[in-house]
Motif scaffolding. Structure first.
Motif, PDB file in Angstrom:
ATOM      1  N   THR A   4      71.012  56.412  42.532  1.00  0.00           N
ATOM      2  CA  THR A   4      71.356  55.364  41.499  1.00  0.00           C
ATOM      3  C   THR A   4      70.414  54.011  41.474  1.00  0.00           C
ATOM      4  O   THR A   4      69.670  53.913  42.654  1.00  0.00           O
ATOM      5  CB  THR A   4      72.747  54.861  41.763  1.00  0.00           C
ATOM      6  OG1 THR A   4      72.730  54.138  43.500  1.00  0.00           O
ATOM      7  CG2 THR A   4      73.910  55.629  41.602  1.00  0.00           C
ATOM      8  N   HIS A  52      73.225  55.496  36.968  1.00  0.00           N
ATOM      9  CA  HIS A  52      72.846  56.718  37.468  1.00  0.00           C
ATOM     10  C   HIS A  52      71.938  57.479  36.467  1.00  0.00           C
ATOM     11  O   HIS A  52      72.515  57.451  35.317  1.00  0.00           O
ATOM     12  CB  HIS A  52      74.084  57.645  37.872  1.00  0.00           C
ATOM     13  CG  HIS A  52      73.798  58.926  38.026  1.00  0.00           C
ATOM     14  ND1 HIS A  52      72.829  59.525  39.104  1.00  0.00           N
ATOM     15  CD2 HIS A  52      73.997  60.033  37.419  1.00  0.00           C
ATOM     16  CE1 HIS A  52      72.953  60.923  38.968  1.00  0.00           C
ATOM     17  NE2 HIS A  52      73.526  61.153  37.954  1.00  0.00           N
ATOM     18  N   THR A 111      79.524  49.806  29.875  1.00  0.00           N
ATOM     19  CA  THR A 111      79.927  51.169  29.179  1.00  0.00           C
ATOM     20  C   THR A 111      79.631  51.184  27.848  1.00  0.00           C
ATOM     21  O   THR A 111      78.709  51.891  27.249  1.00  0.00           O
ATOM     22  CB  THR A 111      80.841  52.002  29.497  1.00  0.00           C
ATOM     23  OG1 THR A 111      81.457  51.943  30.900  1.00  0.00           O
ATOM     24  CG2 THR A 111      81.074  53.345  29.247  1.00  0.00           C
ATOM     25  N   THR A 120      73.246  55.939  32.845  1.00  0.00           N
ATOM     26  CA  THR A 120      74.716  55.746  32.770  1.00  0.00           C
ATOM     27  C   THR A 120      75.380  54.503  33.619  1.00  0.00           C
ATOM     28  O   THR A 120      74.859  54.803  34.888  1.00  0.00           O
ATOM     29  CB  THR A 120      75.771  56.970  32.942  1.00  0.00           C
ATOM     30  OG1 THR A 120      74.891  58.084  32.062  1.00  0.00           O
ATOM     31  CG2 THR A 120      76.896  57.000  32.381  1.00  0.00           C
ATOM     32  N   VAL A 122      77.462  53.464  36.266  1.00  0.00           N
ATOM     33  CA  VAL A 122      78.399  54.100  37.082  1.00  0.00           C
ATOM     34  C   VAL A 122      79.323  53.512  38.012  1.00  0.00           C
ATOM     35  O   VAL A 122      80.551  53.502  38.371  1.00  0.00           O
ATOM     36  CB  VAL A 122      77.953  55.170  37.933  1.00  0.00           C
ATOM     37  CG1 VAL A 122      77.435  56.334  37.065  1.00  0.00           C
ATOM     38  CG2 VAL A 122      76.746  54.814  38.645  1.00  0.00           C
ATOM     39  N   TYR A 137      84.533  51.507  39.511  1.00  0.00           N
ATOM     40  CA  TYR A 137      84.021  52.659  39.191  1.00  0.00           C
ATOM     41  C   TYR A 137      84.054  53.341  37.888  1.00  0.00           C
ATOM     42  O   TYR A 137      85.156  53.073  37.196  1.00  0.00           O
ATOM     43  CB  TYR A 137      84.171  53.880  40.128  1.00  0.00           C
ATOM     44  CG  TYR A 137      83.919  53.325  41.443  1.00  0.00           C
ATOM     45  CD1 TYR A 137      82.679  53.870  42.340  1.00  0.00           C
ATOM     46  CD2 TYR A 137      84.703  52.620  42.495  1.00  0.00           C
ATOM     47  CE1 TYR A 137      82.231  53.572  43.503  1.00  0.00           C
ATOM     48  CE2 TYR A 137      84.098  52.050  43.681  1.00  0.00           C
ATOM     49  CZ  TYR A 137      83.179  52.674  44.069  1.00  0.00           C
ATOM     50  OH  TYR A 137      82.833  52.280  45.671  1.00  0.00           O
ATOM     51  N   ALA A 138      83.279  54.245  37.164  1.00  0.00           N
ATOM     52  CA  ALA A 138      83.302  54.593  35.812  1.00  0.00           C
ATOM     53  C   ALA A 138      84.657  55.504  35.665  1.00  0.00           C
ATOM     54  O   ALA A 138      84.991  55.403  34.502  1.00  0.00           O
ATOM     55  CB  ALA A 138      81.985  55.488  35.580  1.00  0.00           C
ATOM     56  N   ASP A 139      84.922  56.071  36.561  1.00  0.00           N
ATOM     57  CA  ASP A 139      86.304  56.983  36.628  1.00  0.00           C
ATOM     58  C   ASP A 139      87.444  56.049  36.764  1.00  0.00           C
ATOM     59  O   ASP A 139      88.740  56.756  36.639  1.00  0.00           O
ATOM     60  CB  ASP A 139      86.200  58.143  37.538  1.00  0.00           C
ATOM     61  CG  ASP A 139      86.449  57.523  39.180  1.00  0.00           C
ATOM     62  OD1 ASP A 139      86.395  56.196  39.352  1.00  0.00           O
ATOM     63  OD2 ASP A 139      86.165  58.056  40.054  1.00  0.00           O
ATOM     64  N   ARG A 404      77.532  62.742  46.065  1.00  0.00           N
ATOM     65  CA  ARG A 404      78.071  61.583  45.104  1.00  0.00           C
ATOM     66  C   ARG A 404      78.920  60.697  45.857  1.00  0.00           C
ATOM     67  O   ARG A 404      79.142  59.568  45.603  1.00  0.00           O
ATOM     68  CB  ARG A 404      78.456  62.300  43.869  1.00  0.00           C
ATOM     69  CG  ARG A 404      78.448  61.170  42.747  1.00  0.00           C
ATOM     70  CD  ARG A 404      79.045  61.845  41.443  1.00  0.00           C
ATOM     71  NE  ARG A 404      79.504  60.629  40.754  1.00  0.00           N
ATOM     72  CZ  ARG A 404      79.525  60.710  39.337  1.00  0.00           C
ATOM     73  NH1 ARG A 404      79.559  61.848  38.688  1.00  0.00           N
ATOM     74  NH2 ARG A 404      80.313  59.507  38.645  1.00  0.00           N
TER      75      ARG A 404
END
Ligand code: NI
Length: 405
Positions: A4, A52, A111, A120, A122, A137-139, A404
């Motif tokens: 990253t 990332h 994003t 991207t 992240v 975080y992206a999630d 990760r």
């Protein structure tokens, strides 16, 4: 391996923790002074935008930092910098601009802005002040961080070792000495949909405040009952602090800095790691043999200066693995520092492109540097490196992880 790149930004804004569906009195009761008055109060925020991607074989970069700078500065100028967030920057007219909410909304802004780009977004890490911040975080996962300080005296030693064994392992640290400790506590959990925090302020104030109350200005070996039978090491002290907080807060990890070049971290799931910071001075010139001169100038800008330029690089090496129960250490600190310095020797006080053989076929970008360092650090540290971070400047950080998580 997972690479990253993180870029640091600053913005200044006024805001207040305020739930519009509650009256002023209810907001004041819940948020205390963090609700401020109707016109808010101020903070100088720091944003770390993390991306990332794969290293481009021709230019040696994950993404051009100039692209990151332009896009992120547009977002900040448009919605964050020199604004009153509650009034100027939706959705903060409806949800309180807490660190958790600001990080989550900025993550969505990033994003959108980097859709279709080489790398991207992240992670979005926002420090509201030096004492607290949050990471999105992206999630969708959110973390909240709190920094605390305390000063304490100790002898680094294990009750499971003889005096001679302690002296051999810990050297001068076996003698009475002291540190100004910096502690980072990270909470992970659901952000409340109404008040915008992982935990209410009165909980975090009370439970986090108990830590310096117990440890500040103490002789740790003598005055902390819970540490009496354990090794007095930074690794074990981090674990002890984690165990004090775990029943009361959704703590994911604590990081304890003993000084500027060493920290120990203890994670939920009973994992420990320790971090060592090293430095080296190097000159270089970004110039790719795969690109013509005009393209090199265009891609690297001032970093393509024919006479070169240089940096004081900072490297943070994080070592994982099992804690040795008997000594209370994860890895002998002096050995780690010495092994890392040996690895860096070949670059320290050198020109990376002219004085070393490492970048004859590729540009000496920080991405290529960290990839070149990784196997050397692993072999110097018994394959126990879980993360290596390279700061080219205080604003540009490049991180390689074994996996990760
Ligand atoms: Ni450079």
């Amino acid at each position: 391996m997972y690479l990253t790149i993180s870029k640091r930004f600053e913005f200044s804004a006024s805001h207040r923790y305020y739930v519009p569906s509650w009256d002023e009195e209810a907001n004041r009761t819940f948020f205390a002074r963090r609700t401020g008055g109707p016109h808010g109060y101020g903070n100088n925020f720091t944003l770390f935008a993390v991306f990332h991607g794969d290293i481009d074989r021709d230019d040696g970069m994950v993404i051009n930092v100039t692209t990151i700078k332009q896009r992120v500065n547009e977002i900040l100028a448009d919605r964050y910098d020199h604004k009153f967030l509650n009034a100027d920057s939706p959705p903060f007219n409806e949800i309180p601009p807490t660190p958790e909410n600001i990080a989550a909304v900025l993550m969505r802004d990033l994003t959108r802005a980097f859709d279709g780009e080489r790398a991207t977004p992240v992670v979005c890490h926002v420090m509201e002040s030096p004492e607290t911040g949050a990471t999105a975080y992206a999630d969708g996962m959110i973390e909240r961080h709190y920094w605390l300080e305390f000063s304490a005296a100790r002898k680094t030693m294990s009750p499971h070792l003889s005096d001679e064994g302690n002296r051999n392992l810990f050297g001068p640290a076996f003698g009475l000495h002291g540190h100004g400790y910096r502690l980072r506590v990270t909470l992970r959990g659901e952000v409340d949909g109404t008040y915008g925090l992982i935990r209410p302020p009165h909980d975090t104030d009370m439970y986090l405040g108990a830590i310096p109350k117990e440890l500040d200005h103490r002789y740790l070996n003598d005055e902390v009952a819970g540490m009496k039978d354990r090794p007095m090491t930074t690794e074990c002290l981090a674990q002890y602090i984690f165990e004090q907080l775990e029943p009361r807060l959704p703590v994911n990890r604590v990081r304890l800095h003993e000084n500027s070049y060493f920290f120990a971290e203890y994670h939920a799931g009973r994992k420990s790691c320790l971090g060592v910071e090293s430095r080296f001075h190097a000159a270089h010139r970004l110039h790719s043999p795969a690109l013509d001169d005009a393209t090199n100038r265009e891609v690297y800008g001032k970093c393509n200066n024919p006479a070169g330029h240089g940096h004081l690089y900072r490297l943070e090496t994080t070592i994982g693995g099992e804690l040795d129960e008997r000594s209370g250490t994860l890895y002998p600190l002096d050995r780690a520092i010495g092994s890392i310095d040996d690895v860096l020797q070949r670059w320290d006080y050198k020109h990376l492109d002219e004085d070393t053989q490492d970048f004859t076929d590729r540009p000496s970008t920080a991405e290529n540097m960290i990839v070149a360092l990784w196997p050397r650090l692993q072999s110097a540290l018994d394959n126990r490196v879980v993360r290596a971070r390279l700061w080219e400047t205080p604003n540009n950080r490049f991180t390689l992880r074994a996996d990760r998580s």
